[in-house]
Design a protein around this motif. Structure first.
Motif, mmCIF file in Angstrom:
data_model
loop_
_atom_site.group_PDB
_atom_site.id
_atom_site.type_symbol
_atom_site.label_atom_id
_atom_site.label_comp_id
_atom_site.label_asym_id
_atom_site.label_seq_id
_atom_site.Cartn_x
_atom_site.Cartn_y
_atom_site.Cartn_z
ATOM 1 N N GLU A 95 -11.458 -1.989 7.919
ATOM 2 C CA GLU A 95 -11.220 -3.237 7.190
ATOM 3 C C GLU A 95 -10.608 -2.979 5.822
ATOM 4 N N LYS A 96 -11.030 -1.906 5.162
ATOM 5 C CA LYS A 96 -10.433 -1.558 3.866
ATOM 6 C C LYS A 96 -8.939 -1.309 4.018
ATOM 7 N N LYS A 97 -8.574 -0.544 5.043
ATOM 8 C CA LYS A 97 -7.150 -0.250 5.278
ATOM 9 C C LYS A 97 -6.382 -1.529 5.584
ATOM 10 N N PHE A 98 -6.986 -2.406 6.360
ATOM 11 C CA PHE A 98 -6.358 -3.686 6.706
ATOM 12 C C PHE A 98 -6.056 -4.488 5.450
ATOM 13 N N VAL A 99 -7.041 -4.618 4.564
ATOM 14 C CA VAL A 99 -6.881 -5.396 3.330
ATOM 15 C C VAL A 99 -5.829 -4.765 2.428
ATOM 16 N N LEU A 100 -5.856 -3.454 2.309
ATOM 17 C CA LEU A 100 -4.878 -2.767 1.459
ATOM 18 C C LEU A 100 -3.464 -2.895 2.024
ATOM 19 N N ASN A 101 -3.324 -2.744 3.325
ATOM 20 C CA ASN A 101 -1.995 -2.819 3.948
ATOM 21 C C ASN A 101 -1.370 -4.203 3.775
ATOM 22 N N LEU A 102 -2.190 -5.237 3.771
ATOM 23 C CA LEU A 102 -1.657 -6.603 3.664
ATOM 24 C C LEU A 102 -1.389 -7.020 2.227
ATOM 25 N N PHE A 103 -2.270 -6.627 1.304
ATOM 26 C CA PHE A 103 -2.209 -7.229 -0.027
ATOM 27 C C PHE A 103 -1.877 -6.265 -1.169
ATOM 28 N N ARG A 104 -1.909 -4.976 -0.933
ATOM 29 C CA ARG A 104 -1.599 -4.059 -2.032
ATOM 30 C C ARG A 104 -0.115 -4.161 -2.397
ATOM 31 N N LYS A 105 0.177 -4.118 -3.701
ATOM 32 C CA LYS A 105 1.543 -4.232 -4.202
ATOM 33 C C LYS A 105 2.487 -3.286 -3.455
ATOM 34 N N PRO A 106 3.657 -3.778 -2.993
ATOM 35 C CA PRO A 106 4.273 -5.090 -3.234
ATOM 36 C C PRO A 106 3.879 -6.155 -2.215
ATOM 37 N N GLY A 107 2.905 -5.888 -1.365
ATOM 38 C CA GLY A 107 2.465 -6.862 -0.363
ATOM 39 C C GLY A 107 3.254 -6.731 0.921
ATOM 40 N N ALA A 108 2.541 -6.877 2.033
ATOM 41 C CA ALA A 108 3.212 -6.784 3.332
ATOM 42 C C ALA A 108 4.168 -7.961 3.499
ATOM 43 N N SER A 109 5.107 -7.807 4.433
ATOM 44 C CA SER A 109 6.004 -8.924 4.712
ATOM 45 C C SER A 109 5.214 -10.053 5.362
ATOM 46 N N LEU A 110 5.714 -11.251 5.235
ATOM 47 C CA LEU A 110 5.043 -12.407 5.816
ATOM 48 C C LEU A 110 4.991 -12.286 7.335
#
Length: 378
Positions: free
Chosen positions: A149-164
């Motif tokens: 879950e940590k990896k999931f959250v980081l991959n989606l929201f860590r700068k610059p953010g995942a693509s939509l």
């Protein structure tokens, strides 16, 4: 990941032993959300793109003249996200809070909404015209968050953010997983309720119970549901087998010092073959003049008589499993033994065991199945 772990430890220190220091929105913002945005996701507070804004005013609604205000607006090159903070004691499942977040998402033309009380983080996706869904596609909890879950959250929201597109793909995957999990749960509950072998009509009945909008169950619909039925039955049988294994081991321990692994496995397998059909059973040691001891007796719900005895005897201070026996024709006394000494024997005779049990469970036996059968002759 190091910063994420540090934030989790900080959160736990604030909520340790019930001494919650996140008792209002400002505390949740200052201690948790700000740190998530800055040290974990890597964004800065301020104007412009690739940053987050705090306390964002929205256009005035109605005649009150007081502009509504959302707590955070996170803007990246890929998407925009509204984050709404609540006190630690507030629920992220509260419909009022979700509706409030949805209005901010639509008003600010955002793509994603996050509702958090510091502990739980509910992630929502906005669709066409920035209308946010009423249920989160993911929820994570800082008290029990996994490495995945940590990896999931980081991959989606860590700068610059995942693509939509990636966020939408994760949303679709999560939605499918949730639907399959719910379908499996509903089917499992329905099968437990039925508690019997499922006929075609019963399968159709369960499908309609799970999917009320389905007016006619076609063969293709049955095929579509087959994997869920298989999984549900497997789950039920495994759960029952584990329960019976535990009871068997406890009972064995009263009479013997040691039971060979092969004998124990045979014993458990026989119980597992019938656990999904016959839940009413007694565990006791009954001695017969032949020296055979019946340890398990399944009782037929319809017939009111025992339907199967799982047999063995004490030999050299060990319980030796011998096989199974069924009721005699027209009686509740034990008939001849069907010998089994290995897991191969059980697998070879599993259909016979189930057939014999079904005959005894239906009522007083009207046909004889008493002759001993060796596994090699099956």
């Amino acid at each position: 990941m190091k910063n994420f772990n540090a934030l989790i430890e900080r959160y736990k220190s604030l909520t340790i032993a019930g001494a919650v220091e996140l008792n209002n929105e400002e505390d949740v913002e200052n201690y948790i959300i700000d740190k998530m945005l800055q040290s974990v996701w890597g964004y800065d507070y301020g104007p412009g793109v690739d940053c987050y804004k705090k306390q964002v005013n929205l256009p005035v609604i109605g005649s009150k003249g007081v502009p509504p205000r959302c707590d955070y607006l996170l803007k990246t090159n890929n998407y925009s996200c509204v984050i709404e903070a609540k006190a630690y004691t507030e629920s992220v499942e509260n419909k009022k809070h979700i509706d409030e977040l949805a209005s901010y998402v639509q008003n600010l033309l955002a793509d994603v909404g996050i509702l958090t009380n510091g502990k739980k983080w509910a992630l929502f996706l906005a669709g066409e015209n920035h209308v946010m869904e009423s249920a989160p596609f993911r929820t994570f909890d800082l008290d029990s968050i996994s490495e995945e879950e940590k990896k999931f959250v980081l991959n989606l929201f860590r700068k610059p953010g995942a693509s939509l597109d990636i966020i939408r793909s994760e949303h679709a995957k999560a939605k499918q997983e949730a639907e399959e999990k719910l379908r499996l749960k509903l089917i499992t509950e329905a099968i437990i309720e039925e508690r019997k072998t499922l006929s075609d009509d019963e399968i159709k009945h369960i499908i309609k119970k799970v999917e009320p909008t389905c007016s006619m169950v076609t063969q293709s619909k049955i095929e579509q549901y087959k994997p869920f039925f298989d999984n549900a039955l497997r789950n039920i049988i495994e759960a029952e087998k584990e329960r019976y294994r535990a009871e068997v081991k406890a009972e064995m321990a009263k009479y013997v010092n040691k039971v060979e692994d092969e004998e124990r496995e045979v014993y458990s397998m026989v119980l597992g073959l019938l656990a999904d059909q016959y839940g009413d059973m007694d565990i006791k040691l009954c001695d017969f003049s032949s020296g055979v001891g019946a340890k398990i007796c399944f009782n037929g719900q319809n017939s009111g008589q025992p339907i199967i005895w799982v047999c063995g005897k004490i030999e050299d201070n060990k319980y030796k499993f011998l096989g199974v026996a069924f009721a005699k024709t027209g009686a509740s006394t034990m008939g001849d033994l069907i010998p089994m000494t290995s897991t191969r024997d059980v697998l070879g005779l599993k259909d016979r065991i189930r057939q014999e049990a079904a005959i005894s469970a239906a009522g007083p036996r009207k046909e004889s199945k008493e002759s001993p059968v060796s596994p090699d002759s099956v």
